[in-house]
Design a protein around this motif. Sequence first.
Motif, PDB file in Angstrom:
ATOM      1  N   PHE A 129       2.694  11.491 -11.690  1.00 34.55           N
ATOM      2  CA  PHE A 129       3.354  11.757 -10.462  1.00 34.55           C
ATOM      3  C   PHE A 129       3.383  13.388 -10.142  1.00 34.55           C
ATOM      4  O   PHE A 129       3.813  13.995 -11.077  1.00 34.55           O
ATOM      5  CB  PHE A 129       4.847  11.398 -10.460  1.00 34.55           C
ATOM      6  N   PRO A 130       2.829  13.761  -9.053  1.00 29.22           N
ATOM      7  CA  PRO A 130       2.824  15.111  -8.860  1.00 29.22           C
ATOM      8  C   PRO A 130       4.098  15.729  -9.008  1.00 29.22           C
ATOM      9  O   PRO A 130       5.064  15.231  -8.488  1.00 29.22           O
ATOM     10  CB  PRO A 130       2.338  15.272  -7.256  1.00 29.22           C
ATOM     11  N   ALA A 131       4.178  16.895  -9.723  1.00 29.14           N
ATOM     12  CA  ALA A 131       5.519  17.569  -9.800  1.00 29.14           C
ATOM     13  C   ALA A 131       5.309  18.878  -9.727  1.00 29.14           C
ATOM     14  O   ALA A 131       4.374  19.524 -10.323  1.00 29.14           O
ATOM     15  CB  ALA A 131       6.476  17.065 -10.925  1.00 29.14           C
ATOM     16  N   ARG A 250       7.279  10.335  -1.229  1.00 24.05           N
ATOM     17  CA  ARG A 250       8.580  10.863  -1.174  1.00 24.05           C
ATOM     18  C   ARG A 250       9.062  11.963  -2.150  1.00 24.05           C
ATOM     19  O   ARG A 250       8.853  11.957  -3.358  1.00 24.05           O
ATOM     20  CB  ARG A 250       9.418   9.537  -1.555  1.00 24.05           C
ATOM     21  N   GLN A 251       9.434  13.173  -1.422  1.00 21.35           N
ATOM     22  CA  GLN A 251       9.780  14.331  -2.241  1.00 21.35           C
ATOM     23  C   GLN A 251      11.304  14.134  -2.783  1.00 21.35           C
ATOM     24  O   GLN A 251      12.129  13.967  -1.870  1.00 21.35           O
ATOM     25  CB  GLN A 251       9.551  15.515  -1.436  1.00 21.35           C
ATOM     26  N   TYR A 267       6.981  13.920  -6.458  1.00 17.60           N
ATOM     27  CA  TYR A 267       6.478  13.136  -5.372  1.00 17.60           C
ATOM     28  C   TYR A 267       6.136  11.803  -5.959  1.00 17.60           C
ATOM     29  O   TYR A 267       5.257  11.559  -6.664  1.00 17.60           O
ATOM     30  CB  TYR A 267       5.116  13.834  -4.772  1.00 17.60           C
ATOM     31  N   ILE A 268       6.767  10.794  -5.095  1.00 22.61           N
ATOM     32  CA  ILE A 268       6.653   9.240  -5.524  1.00 22.61           C
ATOM     33  C   ILE A 268       6.154   8.674  -4.255  1.00 22.61           C
ATOM     34  O   ILE A 268       6.609   8.792  -3.288  1.00 22.61           O
ATOM     35  CB  ILE A 268       8.243   8.672  -5.917  1.00 22.61           C
ATOM     36  N   PRO A 269       5.055   7.665  -4.671  1.00 26.83           N
ATOM     37  CA  PRO A 269       4.496   7.077  -3.550  1.00 26.83           C
ATOM     38  C   PRO A 269       5.510   6.134  -2.854  1.00 26.83           C
ATOM     39  O   PRO A 269       6.274   5.356  -3.499  1.00 26.83           O
ATOM     40  CB  PRO A 269       3.639   6.059  -4.108  1.00 26.83           C
ATOM     41  N   ASP A 270       5.447   6.036  -1.485  1.00 22.75           N
ATOM     42  CA  ASP A 270       6.284   5.445  -0.574  1.00 22.75           C
ATOM     43  C   ASP A 270       6.026   4.083  -0.179  1.00 22.75           C
ATOM     44  O   ASP A 270       6.875   3.364   0.515  1.00 22.75           O
ATOM     45  CB  ASP A 270       6.783   6.117   0.557  1.00 22.75           C
ATOM     46  N   ASP A 271       4.710   3.623  -0.404  1.00 26.19           N
ATOM     47  CA  ASP A 271       4.447   2.447  -0.153  1.00 26.19           C
ATOM     48  C   ASP A 271       3.284   1.991  -0.964  1.00 26.19           C
ATOM     49  O   ASP A 271       2.786   3.041  -1.860  1.00 26.19           O
ATOM     50  CB  ASP A 271       3.956   2.307   1.448  1.00 26.19           C
ATOM     51  N   SER A 287       2.684   1.814  -9.626  1.00 25.13           N
ATOM     52  CA  SER A 287       3.140   0.578  -8.879  1.00 25.13           C
ATOM     53  C   SER A 287       4.382   1.214  -8.441  1.00 25.13           C
ATOM     54  O   SER A 287       5.058   1.984  -8.276  1.00 25.13           O
ATOM     55  CB  SER A 287       3.835  -0.311  -9.887  1.00 25.13           C
ATOM     56  N   CYS A 288       4.405   0.526  -6.749  1.00 25.46           N
ATOM     57  CA  CYS A 288       5.551   1.067  -5.951  1.00 25.46           C
ATOM     58  C   CYS A 288       6.440  -0.263  -5.725  1.00 25.46           C
ATOM     59  O   CYS A 288       5.897  -1.271  -5.547  1.00 25.46           O
ATOM     60  CB  CYS A 288       4.696   1.504  -4.623  1.00 25.46           C
ATOM     61  N   SER A 289       7.490   0.097  -6.224  1.00 22.56           N
ATOM     62  CA  SER A 289       8.815  -0.940  -5.692  1.00 22.56           C
ATOM     63  C   SER A 289       9.546  -0.768  -4.546  1.00 22.56           C
ATOM     64  O   SER A 289      10.092   0.788  -4.616  1.00 22.56           O
ATOM     65  CB  SER A 289       9.669  -1.063  -6.932  1.00 22.56           C
ATOM     66  N   ASN A 290       9.713  -1.432  -3.611  1.00 24.50           N
ATOM     67  CA  ASN A 290      10.342  -1.309  -2.294  1.00 24.50           C
ATOM     68  C   ASN A 290      11.768  -1.882  -2.528  1.00 24.50           C
ATOM     69  O   ASN A 290      11.825  -2.784  -3.080  1.00 24.50           O
ATOM     70  CB  ASN A 290       9.644  -1.809  -1.147  1.00 24.50           C
TER      71      ASN A 290
END
Length: 290
Positions: A129-131, A250-251, A267-271, A287-290
């Motif tokens: 995850f970008p940080a 998402r920041q 930064y976490i993927p939003d979709d 993996s991305c959990s909604n």
Amino acid sequence: MPESLVIPADQNNRQLLGAFLRRRRESLDPNRLGLPRMRNRRTPGLRREEVAQLADVGVTWYTWLEQGRQVNASTKTLAAIAMALQCNEAETQHVFSLAGHSASVQTAARVCQKVSAHAQIMLNALNPFPAMVQTSRFDILGYNQAWRRLINIDIQAIPEHDRNCILLAFTHSGWRSSMLDWETLMPNMVAMFRSQMGENHEDPHWKSLLDRLLSNSEEFREIWQRYEIRGIDNQVKRFFHPNVGAMNLRQNNWWSAPRNGDRLLVYIPDDENSAEALAKLTGSDLSCSN
């Protein structure tokens, strides 16, 4: 007390500064700083030569400073010495005050600041995850490999004093190409900068950055005149990378314990599509959990 026995305040401060530097030097463990082991080390802690080397100053000059002699020390040099001696923020402020730079304490203490070794370990652990860690002034202190790939520029090739998010956003074409939605992103960034500057309007370091932005970017000048104020919040940002396309990330913001304005951005993927793109970019499974 006879006049001949009165010690001038500046001379007393020089002696106090020298005593503090000496005690601080003697309290450090050379092994923990990665310095080579030396036989027959006669003094505890670091040698003056080692401090001078770490701070990139002359040995004789540093020796005079410890001895309380009258030498000129710039805030930049004092910051380097404080960093070499592993001083925390309060100790660094003490050094500046004794050296007669109390008006520039907050500025000089942070000009040469870098992310700590422990913070870098944390940043590395956050891969893929970008940080990154930045100051309230948007100076970039540290980052991980995923963030460097996301931003898609050679950050190491940029001089340290230019590694500032808002400065790069308005003056670096490569930086701009990695971000989307500029019509909303840039006004928001300027509004956050203005909000933060309200607490630092007398700080010459902040004034210098503002002058650079006003001089080098007509776009910044136009937005600055709007006088908008905005707080920092978690938000979705849209990035672009030529190899994987657009990503919605998402920041998330976390602030450091000293409450000095430094914050960690992750930064976490939003979709799912963004998760797949980031996984491809970083070479990891996400993996991305909604």
